[in-house]
Write an enzyme that holds these catalytic residues in place. Sequence first.
Site, PDB file in Angstrom:
ATOM      1  N   CYS A  21     -19.300  12.060   0.416  1.00  0.00           N
ATOM      2  CA  CYS A  21     -20.107  11.250  -0.474  1.00  0.00           C
ATOM      3  C   CYS A  21     -21.096  10.582   0.061  1.00  0.00           C
ATOM      4  O   CYS A  21     -21.548  10.589   0.836  1.00  0.00           O
ATOM      5  CB  CYS A  21     -19.334  10.429  -1.699  1.00  0.00           C
ATOM      6  N   CYS A  24     -20.841   7.612   2.267  1.00  0.00           N
ATOM      7  CA  CYS A  24     -20.258   8.188   2.828  1.00  0.00           C
ATOM      8  C   CYS A  24     -21.782   9.107   4.413  1.00  0.00           C
ATOM      9  O   CYS A  24     -22.147   8.948   5.423  1.00  0.00           O
ATOM     10  CB  CYS A  24     -19.082   9.213   3.120  1.00  0.00           C
ATOM     11  N   CYS A 113     -14.600  12.617  -1.810  1.00  0.00           N
ATOM     12  CA  CYS A 113     -15.021  12.679  -0.778  1.00  0.00           C
ATOM     13  C   CYS A 113     -14.467  13.421   0.175  1.00  0.00           C
ATOM     14  O   CYS A 113     -12.636  12.931  -0.289  1.00  0.00           O
ATOM     15  CB  CYS A 113     -15.577  11.395  -0.219  1.00  0.00           C
ATOM     16  N   CYS A 116     -14.146   9.567   2.985  1.00  0.00           N
ATOM     17  CA  CYS A 116     -13.615   8.329   2.636  1.00  0.00           C
ATOM     18  C   CYS A 116     -12.515   8.164   1.511  1.00  0.00           C
ATOM     19  O   CYS A 116     -11.955   7.610   0.718  1.00  0.00           O
ATOM     20  CB  CYS A 116     -14.385   7.494   1.705  1.00  0.00           C
ATOM     21  N   ASP A 348      21.320 -38.023  11.655  1.00  0.00           N
ATOM     22  CA  ASP A 348      22.774 -37.313  11.798  1.00  0.00           C
ATOM     23  C   ASP A 348      22.850 -37.615  10.498  1.00  0.00           C
ATOM     24  O   ASP A 348      22.749 -38.724  10.073  1.00  0.00           O
ATOM     25  CB  ASP A 348      23.850 -37.930  12.470  1.00  0.00           C
TER      26      ASP A 348
END
Length: 531
Positions: A21, A24, A113, A116, A348
């Site tokens: 793509c 990228c 793509c 990616c 306690d």
Amino acid sequence: MSSLTEKDRPIVQLLLNAGTCPRCILRFCCVGSQTLYRHPYKDLMKDLKEFLKNNQEKEDTVCSDVVDPACKRIRLEHTEEGPGDLNHNGALQQIPSVNDGNTAMEDSAVKVCNVCLGILQEFCEVDFVKKVCQKVNSADYQFTSFVFSVSLPPQLSVRECAAWLLVKQEMGKLGLSLAKDDIVQLKEAYKWIIHPQLSEELAVPADGKSLFEVSVVFAHPETEDECRFLATACPDCFKPAKNKQSVFTRMAVIKALEKIKEEDFLKHFPCPPSSPKNLCVALEIQCNNGAVFVAGRYNKYSRNLPQTPWIIDGERKLESSVEELISEHLMAEFKADSFNFSSSGREDVDVRTLGNGRPFAIELVNPRRIRFTAEEMKGLQQTINNSSDKIQVRDLQLVTREAIGRMKEGEEEKTKTYSALIWTDKAIQKEDIAFLDDIKELKLDQKTPLRVLHRRPLAVRCRIIHTMQSEYIDEHHFRLHLKTQAGTYIKEFVHGDFGRTKPNIGSLLNRTADILELDVESVDVDWPPTL
């Protein structure tokens, strides 16, 4: 549209033809202008194709205007960004690529793509951003900023490695090199694109230090198939974990990629990476608010109420506890998922806490509501106090995580004051106990009491009784007021615990002594601040 340097031309052509793509491609060309990545996908694809058609003369002319010539970069003619938009290495965000074709971007169906897996394609679009924001708004959180995190499918690292090897080989033909660290990281590029959209839709800024986190978990159905060869080549990197559904975690895959030889990688994984059959899916969209801390002091008036739930072998012994009586109201108002209770020491079940009370703090995990005025906190305190006659709280306030450390310091370093009702087997007169008033800084050796040996390690602890003041009642009873070092076991100091605490009241009086009632009169920790 754009011009990269001449040396980028074969890389753009190579990746575009491989099905990468545009965003990228920008990443692998080390383009660092955040604004450029936010351009519409179709525009970026069109611009890349125009770049490939540009002649050398035009390209050189455009490139002369770009700052930082040492870095590979891309420049869009219609972008408004300036040189300041380039980061220190000239890297830019990536966008999903499609196969090179005359009608690729005109087609309604864009190919996924091959690097990616669609992260920088469909998941950068307005529809997905709106989906994330709808999830955030429906969760009903209070927040003034956000931090965005993303979890990616592990095989993205494998595909990125394959694409990098391809580009590195092509650049080698030109006498150039490309380090893997020079490529703009997919997560970074994705956030460059998503942050402005989320910020606009949510009407709050993105802030890396924000306590409110919006996270997206992406998954892909072919993860195991694409990573399996790494498990064969590097079995030591993939070890089953109880809390992991798959051995192919992101860190395990990265570790294996660092270990495997390039020639072995290329034997088992296509380079360039093949076009995927499926798009990534957004598996989860989650919101989480950082913890809120509430502190105060509590008084306990019941001798039949534990500090925390009393459960033995799965069976509840008493119906409630100090922790629950306080936290149930805080949980409801802050709309938190859970809580963690802590205090400066503990008493306690049969011991009352009087005076100014015992400091406590409650961590409220993932609260939906985080903002309270002083008046609202005062009203919340009153609600707690009206709900039970067994406890009361005071000085209820919001505090920081760091401030809680001051409370914990007091557990061992500060002093505490007690009032004990004591019985003796032999008759006593007032003068028999008067000498106790004169004893100062009495040192004790206390072996871990038998009653707590199941949850505390066996040890001998040195503790100090700073002062004592006796109050005669009758021949077999007297009240003793003590100021002690924090951490002193008062009951054992009275009866001796079969000789495990030395000296003790029994040995000092030379008779058998036992404790009938014990009250904490003060916990001398100057925290939280008095309101």
